[in-house]
Design a protein around this motif. Structure first.
Motif, PDB file in Angstrom:
ATOM      1  N   THR A  68    -118.734 -69.509  56.102  1.00  0.00           N
ATOM      2  CA  THR A  68    -117.633 -69.092  57.018  1.00  0.00           C
ATOM      3  C   THR A  68    -116.710 -68.807  56.455  1.00  0.00           C
ATOM      4  N   GLY A  69    -116.615 -69.220  55.047  1.00  0.00           N
ATOM      5  CA  GLY A  69    -115.998 -68.520  53.804  1.00  0.00           C
ATOM      6  C   GLY A  69    -116.133 -66.790  53.526  1.00  0.00           C
ATOM      7  N   THR A  70    -114.835 -66.382  52.976  1.00  0.00           N
ATOM      8  CA  THR A  70    -115.052 -65.229  52.010  1.00  0.00           C
ATOM      9  C   THR A  70    -115.538 -65.982  50.446  1.00  0.00           C
ATOM     10  N   ARG A  71    -116.540 -64.199  50.456  1.00  0.00           N
ATOM     11  CA  ARG A  71    -116.985 -64.391  48.733  1.00  0.00           C
ATOM     12  C   ARG A  71    -116.618 -63.714  48.061  1.00  0.00           C
ATOM     13  N   VAL A  72    -116.028 -63.906  46.824  1.00  0.00           N
ATOM     14  CA  VAL A  72    -115.512 -63.021  45.817  1.00  0.00           C
ATOM     15  C   VAL A  72    -115.367 -62.800  44.528  1.00  0.00           C
ATOM     16  N   VAL A  73    -116.732 -62.109  43.915  1.00  0.00           N
ATOM     17  CA  VAL A  73    -117.099 -61.732  42.828  1.00  0.00           C
ATOM     18  C   VAL A  73    -116.473 -61.098  41.826  1.00  0.00           C
ATOM     19  N   LEU A  74    -115.800 -61.312  40.889  1.00  0.00           N
ATOM     20  CA  LEU A  74    -115.780 -60.322  39.379  1.00  0.00           C
ATOM     21  C   LEU A  74    -116.872 -59.694  39.207  1.00  0.00           C
ATOM     22  N   ILE A  75    -117.146 -58.127  39.135  1.00  0.00           N
ATOM     23  CA  ILE A  75    -117.287 -56.977  38.954  1.00  0.00           C
ATOM     24  C   ILE A  75    -117.850 -56.702  37.954  1.00  0.00           C
ATOM     25  N   PHE A  76    -118.530 -55.626  36.980  1.00  0.00           N
ATOM     26  CA  PHE A  76    -118.154 -54.781  35.202  1.00  0.00           C
ATOM     27  C   PHE A  76    -119.578 -54.593  34.790  1.00  0.00           C
ATOM     28  N   ASN A  77    -119.928 -54.014  34.652  1.00  0.00           N
ATOM     29  CA  ASN A  77    -120.367 -52.725  34.128  1.00  0.00           C
ATOM     30  C   ASN A  77    -120.506 -53.290  32.647  1.00  0.00           C
ATOM     31  N   ILE A  78    -122.610 -52.881  31.706  1.00  0.00           N
ATOM     32  CA  ILE A  78    -122.465 -52.783  30.803  1.00  0.00           C
ATOM     33  C   ILE A  78    -123.525 -52.221  30.104  1.00  0.00           C
ATOM     34  N   TRP A  79    -123.079 -51.046  28.627  1.00  0.00           N
ATOM     35  CA  TRP A  79    -124.345 -51.010  28.235  1.00  0.00           C
ATOM     36  C   TRP A  79    -125.693 -52.071  28.188  1.00  0.00           C
ATOM     37  N   HIS A  80    -126.607 -50.536  28.336  1.00  0.00           N
ATOM     38  CA  HIS A  80    -128.126 -51.341  28.811  1.00  0.00           C
ATOM     39  C   HIS A  80    -128.408 -52.351  27.159  1.00  0.00           C
ATOM     40  N   PRO A  81    -128.375 -52.939  26.998  1.00  0.00           N
ATOM     41  CA  PRO A  81    -128.468 -53.873  25.485  1.00  0.00           C
ATOM     42  C   PRO A  81    -129.540 -53.222  24.697  1.00  0.00           C
ATOM     43  N   ASP A  82    -130.651 -52.378  25.364  1.00  0.00           N
ATOM     44  CA  ASP A  82    -131.465 -51.624  24.789  1.00  0.00           C
ATOM     45  C   ASP A  82    -131.531 -50.024  24.211  1.00  0.00           C
ATOM     46  N   LEU A  83    -130.105 -49.933  24.667  1.00  0.00           N
ATOM     47  CA  LEU A  83    -129.333 -48.632  24.115  1.00  0.00           C
ATOM     48  C   LEU A  83    -129.193 -48.191  21.988  1.00  0.00           C
ATOM     49  N   THR A  84    -129.952 -47.924  21.484  1.00  0.00           N
ATOM     50  CA  THR A  84    -129.121 -47.952  20.808  1.00  0.00           C
ATOM     51  C   THR A  84    -127.975 -47.325  20.617  1.00  0.00           C
ATOM     52  N   GLU A  85    -126.423 -47.069  19.487  1.00  0.00           N
ATOM     53  CA  GLU A  85    -125.159 -46.803  19.560  1.00  0.00           C
ATOM     54  C   GLU A  85    -125.548 -44.858  19.832  1.00  0.00           C
ATOM     55  N   GLU A  86    -126.174 -44.466  19.253  1.00  0.00           N
ATOM     56  CA  GLU A  86    -125.985 -42.881  19.427  1.00  0.00           C
ATOM     57  C   GLU A  86    -126.825 -42.823  21.024  1.00  0.00           C
ATOM     58  N   GLU A  87    -127.547 -43.799  21.286  1.00  0.00           N
ATOM     59  CA  GLU A  87    -128.329 -42.964  23.145  1.00  0.00           C
ATOM     60  C   GLU A  87    -126.956 -43.198  23.797  1.00  0.00           C
ATOM     61  N   ARG A  88    -126.206 -44.447  23.127  1.00  0.00           N
ATOM     62  CA  ARG A  88    -124.763 -44.741  23.693  1.00  0.00           C
ATOM     63  C   ARG A  88    -124.061 -43.379  23.996  1.00  0.00           C
ATOM     64  N   HIS A  89    -123.325 -43.423  23.038  1.00  0.00           N
ATOM     65  CA  HIS A  89    -122.774 -41.853  22.373  1.00  0.00           C
ATOM     66  C   HIS A  89    -123.100 -40.937  23.324  1.00  0.00           C
ATOM     67  N   LEU A  90    -123.983 -40.579  23.927  1.00  0.00           N
ATOM     68  CA  LEU A  90    -125.329 -39.494  24.143  1.00  0.00           C
ATOM     69  C   LEU A  90    -124.959 -39.409  25.359  1.00  0.00           C
ATOM     70  N   VAL A  91    -124.865 -40.554  25.942  1.00  0.00           N
ATOM     71  CA  VAL A  91    -125.187 -40.788  27.680  1.00  0.00           C
ATOM     72  C   VAL A  91    -123.573 -40.350  28.677  1.00  0.00           C
ATOM     73  N   ALA A  92    -123.298 -40.765  27.492  1.00  0.00           N
ATOM     74  CA  ALA A  92    -121.683 -40.658  28.074  1.00  0.00           C
ATOM     75  C   ALA A  92    -121.205 -39.889  27.591  1.00  0.00           C
ATOM     76  N   ALA A  93    -121.607 -39.096  26.873  1.00  0.00           N
ATOM     77  CA  ALA A  93    -121.544 -37.309  26.963  1.00  0.00           C
ATOM     78  C   ALA A  93    -121.501 -36.678  27.681  1.00  0.00           C
ATOM     79  N   LEU A  94    -123.298 -36.749  28.625  1.00  0.00           N
ATOM     80  CA  LEU A  94    -124.019 -36.660  29.554  1.00  0.00           C
ATOM     81  C   LEU A  94    -123.062 -36.712  30.503  1.00  0.00           C
ATOM     82  N   MET A  95    -122.531 -37.499  30.568  1.00  0.00           N
ATOM     83  CA  MET A  95    -122.270 -38.620  32.298  1.00  0.00           C
ATOM     84  C   MET A  95    -120.826 -37.299  32.003  1.00  0.00           C
TER      85      MET A  95
END
Length: 390
Positions: free
Chosen positions: A354-381
């Protein structure tokens, strides 16, 4: 064999079958088979004659001829399933009973005799599934399995095998990064920085409440951006939420940019995220937002766009009756208790309180990606974004 002789043999075979003379019926139908003139109707009739004669193996062989050319034939699937059960081939029978349920998911409006047969098949299938489940559980318990203490993953595999749970896999709608695990809710121990995020719950709520009371900072979470491709747009919103105003958001960071003046009013909220490996993509991420779900709201089952990230929820305002499902797991939000999940696995949310639900939402990098993979995925997107902009 002339067509007239074929027709006569068929009629004679059916008459013999109705008269309770399966041997004669088999002979007539086999003569048509020998002439190379058997169609699905003849093979189906022959299978019924073999059933009447008690020759279940020949019945299976005959009805299989029908299914090779017409795998969705309802009568043939039912005949084969029943015959396989009679032969003790229960596992094989379950596949044909299951296919019947796919072919005819709703029995409403069917002729009573057909509906009764399909109901009988469903009951038979349910008993077979329960029998298989009971047997397998007993066997693995002999091997040392204990549902409460043994591997959760093995327990899930057993439930999926026996039909108690459904198999869910990541199905990102835009970008798929191979060889990442399919995990619904991640083990909290993998994210030690969640301690600091949860510790700031009271501070976050104190910053949220005036914003919530003003009522002017929340807008529809789902927005249509007609000029962008599906690689970039969040969702069309079609049938994804019970009503557009049921699911709203107030952004502190959006598309990687702080949203002033709202962000300036929530310094403690943002400071709590300083140690978080937020997904960072120029022009697209990170984003940080307060997500509001009104009483009665339902976010229907859907999947996210990128499996190179995970999504975090920190519940701030949680009335009774609020739940969240990812794949097979249903959880209740608890104030100040965060979780991390893969939003490319089917998920849904509902506020039955009967009440309002509020959640803080944020995204993180997948922990199984390497630093290089994160960099390349960011460049691709980013390249996807700039291509659309051009």
């Amino acid at each position: 064999m002339s067509q007239a002789a074929i027709d006569a043999a068929g009629q004679a075979g059916m008459q013999a079958l109705r008269a309770g003379d399966p041997a004669t019926a088999i002979g007539k139908f086999q003569s048509i088979v020998a002439a190379g003139a058997a169609d699905s109707a003849v093979w189906l009739a022959l299978s019924m004659a073999y059933q009447a004669a008690g020759d279940r193996r020949s019945e299976v062989a005959a009805v299989t001829q029908v299914l090779e050319h017409d795998p969705d034939n309802i009568r043939a699937n039912l005949i084969k399933a029943d015959a396989l059960v009679a032969l003790g081939r229960r596992r094989a029978a379950m596949g044909f009973y299951a296919h019947l349920e796919v072919l005819v998911p709703d029995l409403a409006g069917l002729p009573p005799q057909i509906a009764a047969e399909l109901n009988r098949a469903r009951d038979a299938h349910a008993k077979l599934k329960q029998g298989l489940s009971d047997y397998l559980l007993a066997e693995v318990e002999k091997a040392g399995f204990h549902p409460a203490r043994s591997s959760r993953r093995f327990g899930d595999s057993l439930d999926i095998l026996t039909g108690r749970k459904q198999r869910f896999v990541p199905t990102p709608r835009a970008y798929f990064f191979p060889e990442l695990p399919a995990i619904e809710f991640y083990d909290r121990a993998r994210f030690p920085w969640l301690d600091a995020v949860e510790a700031a719950t009271d501070d976050m709520v104190s910053e949220l409440m005036p914003i919530l009371e003003e009522g002017t900072h929340f807008g529809p979470y789902i927005e249509v951006e007609a000029e962008k491709s599906s690689h970039v747009v969040a969702s069309s919103g079609k049938e994804q939420v019970s009503a557009v105003d049921d699911w709203t958001a107030a952004y502190l960071i959006r598309d990687g940019k702080r949203q002033t003046p709202l962000a300036a009013r929530c310094p403690k909220t943002l400071a709590a995220l300083d140690g978080v490996p937020l997904e960072t993509i120029e022009g697209r991420a990170p984003f940080v937002l307060f997500s509001k779900l009104t009483p009665g709201a339902w976010i229907t089952p859907h999947t996210g766009f990128l499996n190179s990230r995970l999504v975090c929820h920190l519940p701030l305002l949680v009335p009774d009756g609020c739940w969240f499902r990812v794949g097979n797991q249903v959880r209740l939000w608890e104030r100040g208790k965060a979780w991390v999940f893969d939003d490319t696995i089917e998920h849904e949310a509902r506020n039955q309180g009967t009440g309002t639900r509020v959640v803080l939402i944020f995204n993180i990098w997948h922990p199984d990606l390497t630093e290089e993979e994160r960099h390349l995925v960011a460049a691709l997107m980013t390249a996807v974004e700039t291509f659309e902009a051009g």
